[in-house]
Design an enzyme around this catalytic site. Structure first.
Site, PDB file in Angstrom:
ATOM      1  N   GLU A 139       1.034  -0.689  -0.307  1.00 51.56           N
ATOM      2  CA  GLU A 139      -0.044   0.273   0.029  1.00 51.56           C
ATOM      3  C   GLU A 139       1.309   1.920  -0.718  1.00 51.56           C
ATOM      4  O   GLU A 139       0.389   1.987   0.792  1.00 51.56           O
ATOM      5  CB  GLU A 139      -1.389  -0.399   0.915  1.00 51.56           C
ATOM      6  CG  GLU A 139      -2.026  -1.751   1.007  1.00 51.56           C
ATOM      7  CD  GLU A 139      -2.670  -1.448   2.206  1.00 51.56           C
ATOM      8  OE1 GLU A 139      -2.879  -0.494   3.390  1.00 51.56           O
ATOM      9  OE2 GLU A 139      -2.750  -2.388   2.559  1.00 51.56           O
ATOM     10  N   GLU A 245      -5.480 -10.859  -1.467  1.00 51.13           N
ATOM     11  CA  GLU A 245      -6.601 -10.747   0.273  1.00 51.13           C
ATOM     12  C   GLU A 245      -7.999 -10.977   0.152  1.00 51.13           C
ATOM     13  O   GLU A 245      -9.008  -9.718   0.546  1.00 51.13           O
ATOM     14  CB  GLU A 245      -6.394  -9.605   0.752  1.00 51.13           C
ATOM     15  CG  GLU A 245      -4.868  -9.334   0.808  1.00 51.13           C
ATOM     16  CD  GLU A 245      -4.461  -7.950   1.968  1.00 51.13           C
ATOM     17  OE1 GLU A 245      -5.494  -6.980   2.595  1.00 51.13           O
ATOM     18  OE2 GLU A 245      -3.109  -7.952   1.358  1.00 51.13           O
TER      19      GLU A 245
END
Ligand code: G3I
Length: 354
Positions: A139, A245
Site C-alpha cells: 500500500e 486478500e
C-alpha cells in the site's frame, strides 16, 4: 454440484483449481496449531498456500530494534511445511503496524535506509529459502491525487523507498518471489499510478515477480470490468497477478476503501446479519464469487487467489470499519461451505460471461 455440509467431505478448493492457480488463505492468531480442529481441517484441505494475517508485519515480528520475535511466524511456517503448503510473507514494509523504532520522526535518509536494511535482512533472512514469496511493500500508492502515499518511509527515505525495499528483499532472500501488494489498484486512476510505480521499479532493474490486487470487494459493487482490465494491464508488464486478500463484504461500508485507519461506530441496528446471512443475500454473494472465479480462471489470468481469512468468523470485516457481524468468505462460522463455495466450484465448468 450440491453444497456439501462439512469441510471434510467437500471437494478441495485448491485441488479443484490447481491447473489454473493456487488457492490460499490468510491465517491469524498465534499459530495454526492453536486453531480448532475444524479450522485446521479446513485450512489443510482447501488451501495450499498460507499468508500470515499479522504475525510477520514489521510491528509484531520486530517490535524492538535488533530483537525480532519469530515465535508466531515460525509456528505458521512450520505448520505449513508439515502440511506441504507454501507461505507468502506479509509484509516487509508498510505504514501500518510499524514499530516506533523503524521510522522515528526526523530520521535522516541514510539512517532510515540502514534500519530498513536491518529489518528486512533480519526477517526475510530468517526465512531465507523457505518462503514462496514476499509482499515486499504494502500500500505505497496514494489513494487519490499524488503518486505515492505520504508514509513515514516516503518522508524518511524519499520516492525510491519502494525500490530500496525490493533491493534489500532480494539480497536477504534471493530465492523468494517479490511482490507489490495494494488495494483498489483495479480502479482506473489508482491502477495507472500503480502501473507507473511498477514500470519504474522494473526500469531500475528491481526484481518484481508479481503484483497483488488485494480484492477487498463489496457485494453488488464488485468492479468486474476493472478487475478484468487490470489483470490484463499488469500481465502486460510481464508480472504474475495475484488476488491476495479476497473477501466480498455483505455489509456496505460507504467511503471506506480498505484503509484500516478509517474507523466507524455502528449502531446495533446496523448489525444487519447478526443472526445469520439471509439466503437471498448468500445467493447474490455466490453468483458474484462465481463471476470473479470465471475471470480468475481465464487462461494465464492469475497465479494465486488468497482469501483473507479461513471462514466468516475469522474475518477482519467483523470489526472493521466498525463492529458488526459479517459473512464475506466461502465458509461459515462453523466451517461449513456456503452457497458461494458451490458456486465457485461450479464456475470452473462455466466460461466467463463477456
Ligand atoms: O495482537 C494485538 C493484541 O495483543 C492486542 O491486545 C489487540 C488489541 O489492541 O490488538 C492486537 O493486534 C491487532 C491485530 O490485528 C491482531 O489481531 C491490531 O490491533 C489490529 O489492528 C490488527 O488488524 C489487522 C490489520 O490488517 C492491521 O494490521 C487485521 O487483523 C488484518 O486482517 C488486516 O489486514 C490488512 C492487510 O495486512 C493489508 N491489507 C489490508 C488488510 C485489511 O486491513
Amino acid at each position: 454440484m450440491s453444497v456439501l455440509t462439512s469441510p471434510a467431505s467437500s471437494p478441495s478448493l485448491w485441488r479443484t483449481f490447481a491447473q489454473r492457480f493456487q488457492v490460499g488463505a490468510a491465517v491469524g492468531g498465534r499459530s495454526p496449531d492453536s486453531l480448532g480442529s475444524g479450522e485446521r481441517e479446513l485450512c489443510v484441505r482447501h488451501f495450499d498456500v498460507l499468508t500470515p494475517e499479522n504475525c510477520m508485519k514489521p510491528g509484531p515480528v520486530h517490535p524492538e530494534r535488533g530483537r525480532p520475535d519469530f515465535s508466531a511466524s515460525d509456528a505458521l511456517v512450520e505448520f505449513a511445511e508439515r502440511h506441504g503448503q507454501g507461505v507468502v510473507g506479509h509484509c516487509l514494509s508498510w505504514h501500518q503496524q510499524c514499530p516506533d523504532w523503524l521510522w522515528p520522526a526526523g530520521i535522516d535518509r541514510q539512517s532510515a535506509l540502514a534500519q530498513l536494511s536491518e529489518h528486512i535482512h533480519a526477517v526475510a533472512g530468517h526465512y531465507r529459502g523457505r518462503l514462496q514469496g514476499w509482499d515486499v511493500v504494502n500500500e505505497a500508492v496514494a489513494d487519490d491525487g499524488e503518486f505515492l502515499r505520504a508514509t513515514p518511509a516516503l518522508r524518511a527515505i524519499g520516492p525510491d523507498h519502494v525500490l530500496r525495499a525490493f533491493e534489500l528483499a532480494r539480497e536477504a532472500d534471493p530465492n523468494a518471489e517479490l511482490y507489490y501488494n495494494d488495494y483498489n489498484i483495479e480502479q482506473p486512476a489508482k491502477r495507472q499510478r500503480t502501473l507507473r510505480l511498477l514500470r519504474e521499479l522494473l526500469a531500475a532493474g528491481a526484481r518484481v515477480d508479481g503484483v497483488g490486487i488485494q480484492g477487498h470487494w463489496i457485494l453488488d459493487q464488485v468492479p468486474f470490468g476493472d478487475i478484468r482490465a487490470a489483470i490484463a494491464e499488469y500481465r502486460a508488464l510481464g508480472l504474475k497477478v495475484m488476488i491476495t486478500e479476497l473477501d466480498v463484504d455483505v455489509v456496505d461500508r460507504p467511503d471506506c476503501g480498505a484503509d484500516i485507519s478509517v474507523q466507524r461506530a455502528y449502531a446495533p441496528a446496523a448489525d444487519l446479519y447478526r443472526d445469520g446471512l439471509p439466503d437471498a443475500v448468500a445467493a447474490r454473494q455466490a453468483e458474484q464469487y462465481a463471476e470473479l472465479f470465471r475471470i480468475f480462471g481465464e487462461p494465464g489470468a492469475v497465479s494465486r487467489v488468497t482469501f483473507w481469512g479461513l471462514h466468516d468468523g475469522m474475518s477482519w470485516l467483523n470489526t472493521w470499519p466498525g463492529k458488526r457481524t459479517n459473512h464475506p468468505l466461502l465458509f461459515d462460522r462453523a466451517c461449513r461451505p456456503k452457497a458461494a463455495f458451490a458456486a465457485v466450484l461450479d464456475s470452473i465448468a462455466s466460461p466467463v460471461r463477456r
